[in-house]
Design a protein around this motif. Structure first.
Motif, short mmCIF file in Angstrom:
data_model
loop_
_atom_site.label_atom_id
_atom_site.label_comp_id
_atom_site.label_asym_id
_atom_site.label_seq_id
_atom_site.Cartn_x
_atom_site.Cartn_y
_atom_site.Cartn_z
N ARG A 85 -2.89 12.74 22.77
CA ARG A 85 -1.94 13.80 22.48
C ARG A 85 -2.69 15.12 22.34
NH1 ARG A 85 0.83 9.79 17.98
NH2 ARG A 85 -0.19 8.04 18.91
N LYS B 121 3.17 14.58 12.24
CA LYS B 121 3.40 13.21 12.69
C LYS B 121 3.45 13.18 14.21
CE LYS B 121 5.79 11.46 8.63
NZ LYS B 121 7.07 11.03 8.07
N GLY B 122 2.95 12.09 14.75
CA GLY B 122 3.00 11.93 16.20
C GLY B 122 1.94 12.73 16.94
N PHE C 277 7.51 8.66 0.46
CA PHE C 277 7.96 7.34 0.02
C PHE C 277 9.26 7.45 -0.77
CE2 PHE C 277 3.39 7.37 0.52
CZ PHE C 277 3.21 6.26 1.35
N ARG D 162 -3.92 -1.04 17.23
CA ARG D 162 -4.57 -0.26 18.27
C ARG D 162 -5.98 0.13 17.86
NH1 ARG D 162 -0.56 3.72 19.29
NH2 ARG D 162 0.46 2.52 20.89
N ARG E 241 1.39 -1.25 14.50
CA ARG E 241 0.89 -1.03 15.86
C ARG E 241 -0.33 -0.11 15.85
NH1 ARG E 241 5.61 0.12 18.00
NH2 ARG E 241 5.51 2.38 18.24
N ARG F 71 6.12 -5.71 21.26
CA ARG F 71 6.69 -4.98 22.40
C ARG F 71 6.23 -5.67 23.70
NH1 ARG F 71 5.24 1.31 21.73
NH2 ARG F 71 3.30 0.52 22.61
N PRO G 266 5.73 0.46 14.12
CA PRO G 266 4.84 1.56 14.50
C PRO G 266 3.54 1.62 13.69
CG PRO G 266 7.08 2.37 14.19
CD PRO G 266 7.06 0.95 13.74
N TRP G 267 3.62 1.37 12.42
CA TRP G 267 2.44 1.49 11.55
C TRP G 267 1.50 0.30 11.76
CZ3 TRP G 267 -0.64 4.75 9.76
CH2 TRP G 267 -1.23 4.75 8.51
N GLU H 118 7.94 13.93 3.24
CA GLU H 118 8.64 12.76 3.81
C GLU H 118 7.81 11.51 3.56
OE1 GLU H 118 9.47 13.41 7.94
OE2 GLU H 118 10.53 15.28 7.51
N ALA I 57 -2.73 10.28 12.22
CA ALA I 57 -2.74 9.00 11.50
C ALA I 57 -3.94 8.15 11.93
CB ALA I 57 -1.44 8.25 11.73
N MET J 286 0.85 -1.18 0.00
CA MET J 286 0.00 0.00 0.00
C MET J 286 0.88 1.23 0.00
SD MET J 286 -1.63 0.17 3.74
CE MET J 286 -1.68 1.71 4.51
N GLY K 260 -1.55 5.96 2.80
CA GLY K 260 -1.83 7.05 3.73
C GLY K 260 -0.55 7.80 4.03
N ILE K 261 -0.70 9.08 4.22
CA ILE K 261 0.48 9.88 4.55
C ILE K 261 0.06 11.04 5.45
CG2 ILE K 261 0.31 11.36 2.49
CD1 ILE K 261 3.40 11.18 2.35
N VAL K 262 0.92 11.33 6.41
CA VAL K 262 0.68 12.45 7.34
C VAL K 262 1.74 13.52 7.08
CG1 VAL K 262 0.78 13.11 9.79
CG2 VAL K 262 -0.43 11.03 9.11
C1 LIG Z 1 2.94 6.09 8.62
C2 LIG Z 1 2.41 7.44 9.05
C3 LIG Z 1 1.12 7.76 8.29
C4 LIG Z 1 2.12 7.36 10.56
O1 LIG Z 1 1.80 8.65 11.01
P1 LIG Z 1 2.29 9.13 12.46
O2 LIG Z 1 1.70 10.44 12.73
O3 LIG Z 1 3.77 9.00 12.54
O4 LIG Z 1 1.61 8.05 13.37
P2 LIG Z 1 1.63 7.98 14.92
O5 LIG Z 1 2.14 9.25 15.52
O6 LIG Z 1 0.31 7.51 15.37
O7 LIG Z 1 2.73 6.91 15.16
C5 LIG Z 1 2.42 5.58 15.44
C6 LIG Z 1 3.53 5.06 16.30
O8 LIG Z 1 4.76 5.17 15.57
C7 LIG Z 1 5.72 5.85 16.34
N1 LIG Z 1 6.59 6.50 15.38
C8 LIG Z 1 6.27 7.52 14.59
N2 LIG Z 1 7.32 7.81 13.82
C9 LIG Z 1 8.32 6.96 14.16
C10 LIG Z 1 9.65 6.77 13.72
N3 LIG Z 1 10.18 7.49 12.75
N4 LIG Z 1 10.37 5.78 14.27
C11 LIG Z 1 9.85 5.03 15.23
N5 LIG Z 1 8.60 5.15 15.68
C12 LIG Z 1 7.84 6.12 15.16
C13 LIG Z 1 4.93 6.74 17.22
O9 LIG Z 1 5.64 7.09 18.39
C14 LIG Z 1 3.76 5.85 17.57
O10 LIG Z 1 4.19 4.95 18.52
P3 LIG Z 1 3.25 4.46 19.72
O11 LIG Z 1 2.39 3.40 19.10
O12 LIG Z 1 4.17 3.90 20.72
O13 LIG Z 1 2.46 5.65 20.18
C15 LIG Z 1 3.45 8.57 8.82
O14 LIG Z 1 4.62 8.26 9.51
C16 LIG Z 1 3.76 8.79 7.35
O15 LIG Z 1 3.10 9.59 6.68
N6 LIG Z 1 4.79 8.08 6.81
C17 LIG Z 1 5.17 8.20 5.40
C18 LIG Z 1 4.21 7.45 4.50
C19 LIG Z 1 4.03 6.01 4.91
O16 LIG Z 1 4.98 5.28 5.15
N7 LIG Z 1 2.78 5.58 4.99
C20 LIG Z 1 2.43 4.22 5.39
C21 LIG Z 1 2.40 3.28 4.25
S1 LIG Z 1 1.11 3.66 3.10
#
Ligand SMILES: CC(C)(COP(=O)(O)OP(=O)(O)OC[C@H]1O[C@@H](n2cnc3c(N)ncnc32)[C@H](O)[C@@H]1OP(=O)(O)O)[C@@H](O)C(=O)NCCC(=O)NCCS
Length: 273
Positions: A25, A143-144, A53, A207, A203, A192, A200-201, A51, A148, A1, A136-138
């Motif tokens: 948060r 982020k955090g 892909f 959740r 997870r 964990r 994380p994703w 940030e 998401a 995806m 999906g992308i944030v």
């Molecule tokens: C994947 C994505 C949508 C998640 O958004 P996010 O705002 O970071 O999500 P969350 O803040 O809810 O993070 C989820 C968990 O990941 C952790 N996390 C976030 N970024 C992290 C990083 N770089 N390294 C380790 N952990 C990380 C958070 O602390 C959280 O942990 P928790 O479960 O202990 O609370 C975002 O990182 C993103 O846009 N990534 C780029 C695109 C992508 O890879 N999309 C997914 C595939 S389609």
């Protein structure tokens, strides 16, 4: 995806709803609208996708066969979360409808197969029952913050609105690239101390109530010339063989004689509903 289509972001109009992102948060209100409902500036879209892909994500030749039609057929299944106060998009995601028996054996075999099946149900009018979250992308600055979670929740809501009662996602684990030598089966089994997935994703999906139902070890196959891989990886590749590449969830297999690099990326199937 993987592919989040900023190409979809053309002017249109669609009903919007409000969601609140908290997740323990910062509590912020976002409006959810169809991505095509609003025309954003290039600067805003560049910021949203900054940030996202790795460049090689576009090298799945099978996906290229269907992505144009998918964008044409399903713009209503592509959502944007908007911060009205700041007047900017904070997250976007999309999915497609497919017909699925509910059995693991009947899951699409790849991301391209998801798109192919979506195009097929649309063209044959055979009726879809399942929504597949495809990307999906944030916004990096958001982020955090819980956005998401709201994005996934909004996508599940979009599915329901369109009568798609099952929701699946072929999840692209966001930290797998740090462990490219481990199989997806092994990586996905890591958890964990609190019992939630290590990734994380994954997870976040867990959740929100999703269960892992299968592995997709060959979700995407990216092929390109040696020159393209060298450029994407920022790495000279003087010999045929296997390379660990930046952001690669598995190794790249390079054949210099054929001027071909092949990289196969795994996903994890989760089911939300
Ligand atoms: C994947 C994505 C949508 C998640 O958004 P996010 O705002 O970071 O999500 P969350 O803040 O809810 O993070 C989820 C968990 O990941 C952790 N996390 C976030 N970024 C992290 C990083 N770089 N390294 C380790 N952990 C990380 C958070 O602390 C959280 O942990 P928790 O479960 O202990 O609370 C975002 O990182 C993103 O846009 N990534 C780029 C695109 C992508 O890879 N999309 C997914 C595939 S389609």
């Amino acid at each position: 995806m993987v592919i989040v289509g900023r190409h979809n972001l053309r002017r249109g109009c669609n009903a919007a709803t409000e969601v609140t992102a908290c997740g323990g948060r910062r509590a912020v209100s976002y409006r959810v609208e169809a991505s095509k409902a609003h025309s954003w500036s290039d600067a805003q879209l560049d910021a949203l996708f900054a940030e996202g892909f790795p460049a090689f994500i576009t090298a799945d030749q099978e996906v290229k066969k269907y992505i144009g039609l998918v964008r044409e057929y399903f713009p209503h299944l592509d959502v944007m979360l908007v911060d009205d106060e700041k007047g900017e998009p904070v997250a976007t995601g999309w999915g497609v409808p497919i017909s699925w028996s509910g059995e693991v054996e009947n899951l699409p075999v790849s991301f391209a197969d998801v798109l192919r099946r979506a195009v097929e149900v649309h063209q044959t009018g055979s009726g879809a029952d399942t929504f597949v979250i495809c990307g999906g992308i944030v916004h990096p600055g958001r982020k955090g913050t819980g956005v998401a979670e709201e994005l996934i929740t909004s996508l599940c809501g979009t599915a329901e609105t369109h009568g798609l009662l099952r929701v699946l996602a072929p999840v692209r684990p966001t930290r797998k690239h740090q462990y490219p030598l481990f199989s997806i089966e092994e990586y996905a089994s890591w958890s964990r101390p609190d019992g939630l997935p290590f990734d994380p994703w994954l997870r976040l999906h867990a959740r929100l109530g999703a269960n892992v139902i299968a592995m997709a070890p060959e979700a995407q196959t990216m092929t390109a010339t040696v020159g393209e891989w060298e450029k994407w990886a920022g790495l000279a590749m003087p010999a045929s063989g296997e390379y660990v590449i930046p952001q690669g969830m598995s190794v790249l297999r390079l054949d210099r004689d054929a001027d071909l690099g092949t990289y196969v990326e795994p996903n994890v199937w989760v089911r939300h509903r």
